[in-house]
Design a protein around this motif. Structure first.
Motif, PDB file in Angstrom:
ATOM      1  N   SER A   2       0.839  -1.210   0.000  1.00  0.00           N
ATOM      2  CA  SER A   2       0.000   0.000   0.000  1.00  0.00           C
ATOM      3  C   SER A   2       0.867   1.250   0.000  1.00  0.00           C
ATOM      4  O   SER A   2       0.634   2.180   0.757  1.00  0.00           O
ATOM      5  N   SER A  28       4.682   1.561   2.339  1.00  0.00           N
ATOM      6  CA  SER A  28       3.574   0.700   2.716  1.00  0.00           C
ATOM      7  C   SER A  28       3.512   0.533   4.227  1.00  0.00           C
ATOM      8  O   SER A  28       4.534   0.346   4.891  1.00  0.00           O
ATOM      9  N   ARG A  29       2.301   0.653   4.782  1.00  0.00           N
ATOM     10  CA  ARG A  29       1.999   0.476   6.206  1.00  0.00           C
ATOM     11  C   ARG A  29       2.557   1.599   7.085  1.00  0.00           C
ATOM     12  O   ARG A  29       2.626   1.467   8.308  1.00  0.00           O
ATOM     13  N   LEU A  62      -0.535   4.437  -6.448  1.00  0.00           N
ATOM     14  CA  LEU A  62      -0.711   3.469  -5.362  1.00  0.00           C
ATOM     15  C   LEU A  62      -0.091   2.165  -5.832  1.00  0.00           C
ATOM     16  O   LEU A  62      -0.559   1.565  -6.806  1.00  0.00           O
ATOM     17  N   ASP A  63       0.995   1.771  -5.161  1.00  0.00           N
ATOM     18  CA  ASP A  63       1.761   0.586  -5.578  1.00  0.00           C
ATOM     19  C   ASP A  63       2.167   0.680  -7.044  1.00  0.00           C
ATOM     20  O   ASP A  63       2.097  -0.300  -7.807  1.00  0.00           O
ATOM     21  N   ASP A  74     -10.360   0.536  -2.289  1.00  0.00           N
ATOM     22  CA  ASP A  74      -8.960   0.488  -1.864  1.00  0.00           C
ATOM     23  C   ASP A  74      -8.608   1.616  -0.914  1.00  0.00           C
ATOM     24  O   ASP A  74      -7.533   1.632  -0.328  1.00  0.00           O
ATOM     25  N   ARG A  75      -9.532   2.597  -0.761  1.00  0.00           N
ATOM     26  CA  ARG A  75      -9.317   3.709   0.161  1.00  0.00           C
ATOM     27  C   ARG A  75     -10.523   3.876   1.076  1.00  0.00           C
ATOM     28  O   ARG A  75     -11.653   4.006   0.624  1.00  0.00           O
ATOM     29  N   LYS A 160      -6.568  -0.499   1.323  1.00  0.00           N
ATOM     30  CA  LYS A 160      -5.112  -0.415   1.329  1.00  0.00           C
ATOM     31  C   LYS A 160      -4.652   0.850   2.038  1.00  0.00           C
ATOM     32  O   LYS A 160      -3.599   0.878   2.666  1.00  0.00           O
ATOM     33  N   VAL A 161      -5.469   1.904   1.899  1.00  0.00           N
ATOM     34  CA  VAL A 161      -5.123   3.205   2.485  1.00  0.00           C
ATOM     35  C   VAL A 161      -6.311   3.695   3.303  1.00  0.00           C
ATOM     36  O   VAL A 161      -7.442   3.740   2.795  1.00  0.00           O
ATOM     37  N   MET A 192      -2.479  -1.929   6.185  1.00  0.00           N
ATOM     38  CA  MET A 192      -2.904  -0.698   5.514  1.00  0.00           C
ATOM     39  C   MET A 192      -1.946   0.436   5.841  1.00  0.00           C
ATOM     40  O   MET A 192      -1.248   0.424   6.860  1.00  0.00           O
ATOM     41  N   THR A 193      -1.942   1.424   4.964  1.00  0.00           N
ATOM     42  CA  THR A 193      -1.237   2.679   5.182  1.00  0.00           C
ATOM     43  C   THR A 193      -2.246   3.706   5.674  1.00  0.00           C
ATOM     44  O   THR A 193      -3.371   3.746   5.182  1.00  0.00           O
TER      45      THR A 193
END
Length: 262
Positions: A2, A28-29, A62-63, A74-75, A160-161, A192-193
């Motif tokens: 992420s 990420s994270r 993102l990635d 994803d958010r 992910k975020v 997750m970030t």
């Protein structure tokens, strides 16, 4: 993964430049706290990450993939004003996103699919400390409980975020401390970030792995339309914090909450 890459980002509204040439790499994270004066573009930056608005120039990845210019699963996002549905119960609020994802026309699942989602929702409700409140409506909950509900509503989608826009600013100090402990626990456990806007410097340095300051370097009245805000400080917290791992210096404060018996 992420990881976020923001490269040469500009945001303009007509003749007004809000954000000017913002570039930052967020691993990420990470847990990044955005601070700075009111009106310097922090919330605008968060809306760009969400996809609620589009940038004027630059790119957000993102990635390594360009971020879609509309909100997606994803958010996740949690605002200061609770973004829960007043006509749904706690369980209904947490299930809603999954039901909408599974059945966009009816926004409701049936049979085995609904049972699976309900079990997942109940587990998430328990994770944020709201067990026993599944049948209550938001109006029956305290402010802290409503914010727990908003977190559960966002996290069940496994984003992910996770974007937080001053999410704890309206809470009493005691309740805010409880939510901080919960937020640390969720960050350690979920892949997750987190990017959080806050005006509370103590909150920023308590929760984040990095504190990033937005400011307008040129802020005289005649300059405010022509020049925007940018990143002026990027502070990595020491001792370092890493998701899922206890700090060797302060494991009681910066380690996974569950492993510390809190």
């Amino acid at each position: 993964m992420s990881a976020l890459s923001i490269r040469n980002l500009w945001k303009e509204y007509g003749d007004q430049i809000v954000l000017e040439n913002v570039s930052i790499e967020i691993e990420s994270r990470a847990f990044v706290a955005l601070v700075g004066p009111s009106g310097c573009g922090k919330s605008t930056f968060l809306r760009l990450l969400l996809g609620q608005e589009g940038q004027t120039r630059g790119e957000i990845l993102l990635d390594g993939v360009p971020l879609p210019r509309e909100p997606g699963p994803d958010r996740g996002v949690v605002f200061q004003r609770y973004s829960v549905f007043p006509h749904l119960t706690v369980l209904g609020n947490v299930m809603f996103g999954k039901e909408l994802q599974g059945s966009r026309r009816a926004a409701r699942l049936f049979g085995a699919a609904r049972h699976t989602v309900e079990e997942e929702a109940r587990a998430m409700i328990a994770a944020v400390g709201l067990s026993g409140s599944e049948a209550k409506y938001p109006a029956q909950l305290s402010g802290g409980m409503q914010q727990r509900l908003a977190l559960a509503q966002a996290l069940i989608m496994r984003p992910k975020v996770l974007l937080l826009d001053e999410p704890f600013g309206a809470l009493d100090p005691g309740i805010r401390t409880e939510i901080h402990v919960l937020m640390k626990k969720l960050w350690h456990e979920a892949p997750m970030t987190v990017v959080m806007v806050t005006h509370d410097m103590r909150e920023a340095f308590t929760l984040a792995t990095r504190v990033v300051a937005f400011e307008r370097p040129r802020d005289r009245p005649e300059e405010r339309l022509r020049y925007g805000a940018t990143i002026t400080r990027d502070i990595t917290i020491w001792p370092p914090r890493q998701a899922g791992q206890a700090s060797i210096f302060r494991p009681d404060r910066d380690g996974p909450v569950a492993s510390q018996g809190q």
